[in-house]
Scaffold this active site. Structure first.
Site, PDB file in Angstrom:
ATOM      1  N   HIS A 109       0.875  -1.177   0.000  1.00  0.00           N
ATOM      2  CA  HIS A 109       0.000   0.000   0.000  1.00  0.00           C
ATOM      3  C   HIS A 109       0.914   1.230   0.000  1.00  0.00           C
ATOM      4  O   HIS A 109       2.024   1.169   0.534  1.00  0.00           O
ATOM      5  CB  HIS A 109      -0.834  -0.055   1.283  1.00  0.00           C
ATOM      6  CG  HIS A 109      -1.908   0.971   1.386  1.00  0.00           C
ATOM      7  ND1 HIS A 109      -1.669   2.243   1.832  1.00  0.00           N
ATOM      8  CD2 HIS A 109      -3.231   0.905   1.120  1.00  0.00           C
ATOM      9  CE1 HIS A 109      -2.814   2.920   1.842  1.00  0.00           C
ATOM     10  NE2 HIS A 109      -3.777   2.132   1.420  1.00  0.00           N
ATOM     11  N   ASP A 132       2.900  -4.833   8.188  1.00  0.00           N
ATOM     12  CA  ASP A 132       1.666  -4.060   8.063  1.00  0.00           C
ATOM     13  C   ASP A 132       0.505  -5.059   8.106  1.00  0.00           C
ATOM     14  O   ASP A 132       0.319  -5.847   7.181  1.00  0.00           O
ATOM     15  CB  ASP A 132       1.734  -3.300   6.727  1.00  0.00           C
ATOM     16  CG  ASP A 132       0.398  -2.731   6.281  1.00  0.00           C
ATOM     17  OD1 ASP A 132      -0.631  -2.984   6.935  1.00  0.00           O
ATOM     18  OD2 ASP A 132       0.392  -2.038   5.242  1.00  0.00           O
ATOM     19  N   GLN A 169      -4.711  -5.811   6.643  1.00  0.00           N
ATOM     20  CA  GLN A 169      -5.701  -6.770   6.145  1.00  0.00           C
ATOM     21  C   GLN A 169      -5.683  -8.081   6.905  1.00  0.00           C
ATOM     22  O   GLN A 169      -6.562  -8.918   6.703  1.00  0.00           O
ATOM     23  CB  GLN A 169      -5.484  -7.016   4.640  1.00  0.00           C
ATOM     24  CG  GLN A 169      -5.574  -5.760   3.789  1.00  0.00           C
ATOM     25  CD  GLN A 169      -6.944  -5.094   3.839  1.00  0.00           C
ATOM     26  OE1 GLN A 169      -7.963  -5.735   4.117  1.00  0.00           O
ATOM     27  NE2 GLN A 169      -6.994  -3.798   3.576  1.00  0.00           N
ATOM     28  N   LYS A 219     -10.557  -1.119  10.250  1.00  0.00           N
ATOM     29  CA  LYS A 219     -10.690  -2.305   9.395  1.00  0.00           C
ATOM     30  C   LYS A 219     -11.081  -3.522  10.225  1.00  0.00           C
ATOM     31  O   LYS A 219     -11.325  -4.602   9.705  1.00  0.00           O
ATOM     32  CB  LYS A 219      -9.375  -2.580   8.662  1.00  0.00           C
ATOM     33  CG  LYS A 219      -9.030  -1.472   7.671  1.00  0.00           C
ATOM     34  CD  LYS A 219      -7.883  -1.857   6.791  1.00  0.00           C
ATOM     35  CE  LYS A 219      -7.241  -0.681   6.120  1.00  0.00           C
ATOM     36  NZ  LYS A 219      -7.995  -0.135   4.996  1.00  0.00           N
ATOM     37  N   CYS A 272      -4.736   2.456  -3.734  1.00  0.00           N
ATOM     38  CA  CYS A 272      -3.481   2.957  -3.136  1.00  0.00           C
ATOM     39  C   CYS A 272      -2.330   1.984  -3.350  1.00  0.00           C
ATOM     40  O   CYS A 272      -1.474   1.828  -2.460  1.00  0.00           O
ATOM     41  CB  CYS A 272      -3.638   3.263  -1.645  1.00  0.00           C
ATOM     42  SG  CYS A 272      -4.803   4.552  -1.294  1.00  0.00           S
TER      43      CYS A 272
HETATM   44  N1  7TS Z   1      -1.778  -0.997   4.463  1.00  0.00           N
HETATM   45  C1  7TS Z   1      -2.696  -1.754   3.848  1.00  0.00           C
HETATM   46  C2  7TS Z   1      -2.328  -3.138   3.388  1.00  0.00           C
HETATM   47  C3  7TS Z   1      -3.992  -1.252   3.673  1.00  0.00           C
HETATM   48  O1  7TS Z   1      -4.899  -2.030   3.094  1.00  0.00           O
HETATM   49  C4  7TS Z   1      -4.291   0.058   4.114  1.00  0.00           C
HETATM   50  C5  7TS Z   1      -5.632   0.679   3.861  1.00  0.00           C
HETATM   51  C6  7TS Z   1      -3.306   0.779   4.769  1.00  0.00           C
HETATM   52  C7  7TS Z   1      -2.045   0.229   4.913  1.00  0.00           C
HETATM   53  C8  7TS Z   1      -3.530   2.150   5.331  1.00  0.00           C
HETATM   54  O2  7TS Z   1      -4.399   2.104   6.406  1.00  0.00           O
HETATM   55  P1  7TS Z   1      -4.932   3.445   7.093  1.00  0.00           P
HETATM   56  O3  7TS Z   1      -5.942   2.976   8.076  1.00  0.00           O
HETATM   57  O4  7TS Z   1      -3.784   4.126   7.695  1.00  0.00           O
HETATM   58  O5  7TS Z   1      -5.554   4.249   5.981  1.00  0.00           O
HETATM   59  N2  7TS Z   1      -6.294   0.147   2.747  1.00  0.00           N
HETATM   60  C9  7TS Z   1      -7.363   0.647   2.115  1.00  0.00           C
HETATM   61  C10 7TS Z   1      -7.944   0.008   1.035  1.00  0.00           C
HETATM   62  O6  7TS Z   1      -7.575  -1.054   0.551  1.00  0.00           O
HETATM   63  N3  7TS Z   1      -8.970   0.748   0.596  1.00  0.00           N
HETATM   64  O7  7TS Z   1      -9.068   1.837   1.371  1.00  0.00           O
HETATM   65  C11 7TS Z   1      -8.065   1.807   2.317  1.00  0.00           C
END
Ligand code: 7TS
Length: 405
Positions: free
Chosen positions: A122, A199, A202, A225, A363
């Protein structure tokens, strides 16, 4: 507790609505999950009964808020099997956690060293490392992937070498669904003395994570999430690692002493928690973790796997359908393209039928570049999704394709 999807759905009132006159089918769970009543109630209970700033007052409400927040820290420690609660830092999200570590390493990483990521990160696990490399002169490397969306592990020993400072990678790809072999990567990093960051965006909602058995240095989650509130992240770090790096934000609560000339920092976890924390978010996340654990992460994951298999099978008959990411070990993310159709158009036509999916690059622009596509349509499943919803999605998709082709 037996897994009963209909009982579970009753805990998510938001699902019981119509969008464009059709029952909502929410398949955008990899972006953010819906919140159960227990989470919403925990937040309103805090505001109705004991809203106060934490750590600052001797008064009763402040003490109640502090106790509630600290009990969630302990809950998270137990959930991840961390050695001590002080290794659990509350951040604003995964993006914030990764930036904290990448910034914190600014004085430790040097020119001549390298930072390793993978081809399926990401943006939040790419850009902060690019910024660190720009600041320090270190080199940014990546572990490549193949056409199935699997990391090419034969390259591990070449990419991770004696000069590697840190290896940062996702457990599960948000775009491909690939489940990466965490322990294999960590063990290669350890062989050369490199640090590791996983990370868990997911994986948090779908799998059990044991940071001690992985022997990972840093691990991060986003509450939203995992059926919890937005604006809250979890950063786990081994004590000796967190103590070795600089805090990325200065302010109240993170200090031990302050004069007008100089300050000394508080110990863990406060050193990394400047300012008033996201108290309601933390309390809500505690309720979310309890909810997940009562249902059982194995049951959740088994249900989602069968949804993924069913959806993949049903989609494969659709004209022009091509799955993006078909690794052997895969979580409940179905990314695909329909040849000759723009993903955005499919997304709009699905929305008209009440079906929420994400379209675009998610992203992860480097993944799109690697597969030579503009974007994908992504359906991602959660504990409350049903086979009937997949049937609606398939017929909605067929209808959309027939309108566009
Ligand atoms: N890493 C992964 C693998 C992610 O899926 C996401 C967010 C992030 C980092 C960042 O997370 P945040 O909570 O700091 O924003 N992924 C997604 C997505 O797949 N669609 O919208 C956000």
């Amino acid at each position: 507790m037996a897994f009963d999807v209909h009982d579970i759905r009753e805990q998510f009132p938001i699902l019981n609505q119509k969008v464009h006159g059709k029952p909502l089918v929410y398949f955008d769970n990899a972006a953010t999950a819906q919140k159960p009543i227990a989470v919403i109630k925990a937040i309103s209970d805090y505001y109705l009964n004991y809203n106060a700033n934490v750590h600052r007052g001797v008064h009763t409400l402040s003490q109640r808020a502090t106790d509630a927040m600290e009990s969630v820290r302990e809950q998270v420690r137990a959930h991840l099997n961390a050695a001590e609660a002080a290794e659990i830092i509350f951040t604003r999200g995964i993006t914030d956690s990764i930036n904290a570590i990448a910034y914190g390493l600014s004085n430790t990483v040097q020119k001549g060293q390298n930072v390793v990521i993978t081809a399926m990160e990401h943006h939040s696990n790419i850009v902060p490392w690019q910024m660190l490399c720009e600041r320090t002169g270190a080199e940014l490397r990546h572990l490549p992937m193949d056409e199935h969306g699997e990391l090419i592990l034969d390259r591990l020993e070449v990419v991770i070498d004696q000069n590697t400072a840190i290896v940062a990678f996702n457990h599960i790809s948000n775009t491909l669904g690939t489940i990466n072999p965490v322990q294999k990567i960590i063990s290669q990093a350890k062989k050369v003395g490199a640090w590791t960051l996983v990370d868990g965006a997911q994986s948090g909602p779908h799998t059990i994570v044991d940071v001690q058995s992985w022997d990972v240095d840093f691990f991060t989650l986003s509450s939203h999430k995992m059926y919890g509130p937005t604006g809250l992240g979890i950063l786990y770090g081994k004590r000796e690692r967190l103590e070795a790096i600089a805090p990325y934000q200065g302010g109240g609560e993170m200090i031990s002493t302050v004069t007008l000339e100089k300050s000394t920092y508080a110990g863990l976890p406060h050193k990394f928690e400047a300012g008033t924390p996201h108290v309601e978010g933390i309390i809500g996340f505690g309720a979310a973790l309890k909810f997940i654990n009562e249902i059982g992460i194995e049951s959740i994951s088994a249900h989602e796997q069968s949804l993924l298999e069913y959806a993949t099978k049903q989609c494969s008959g659709i004209k022009g359908f091509r799955v993006i990411g078909n690794s052997k070990n895969k979580a409940s993310v179905l990314s695909f393209v329909i040849d000759g159709v723009h993903p955005y158009d499919l997304g709009v036509l699905l929305d008209q039928q009440g079906i929420a999916v994400r379209t675009g690059q998610h992203c992860t622009q480097p993944i799109m570049d690697a597969f030579c596509i503009e974007g994908t349509v992504r359906a991602s499943f959660a504990m409350y999704n049903t086979f009937e919803e997949i049937d609606s999605f398939i017929s909605g998709l067929k209808k959309a394709v027939s309108m566009l082709l």
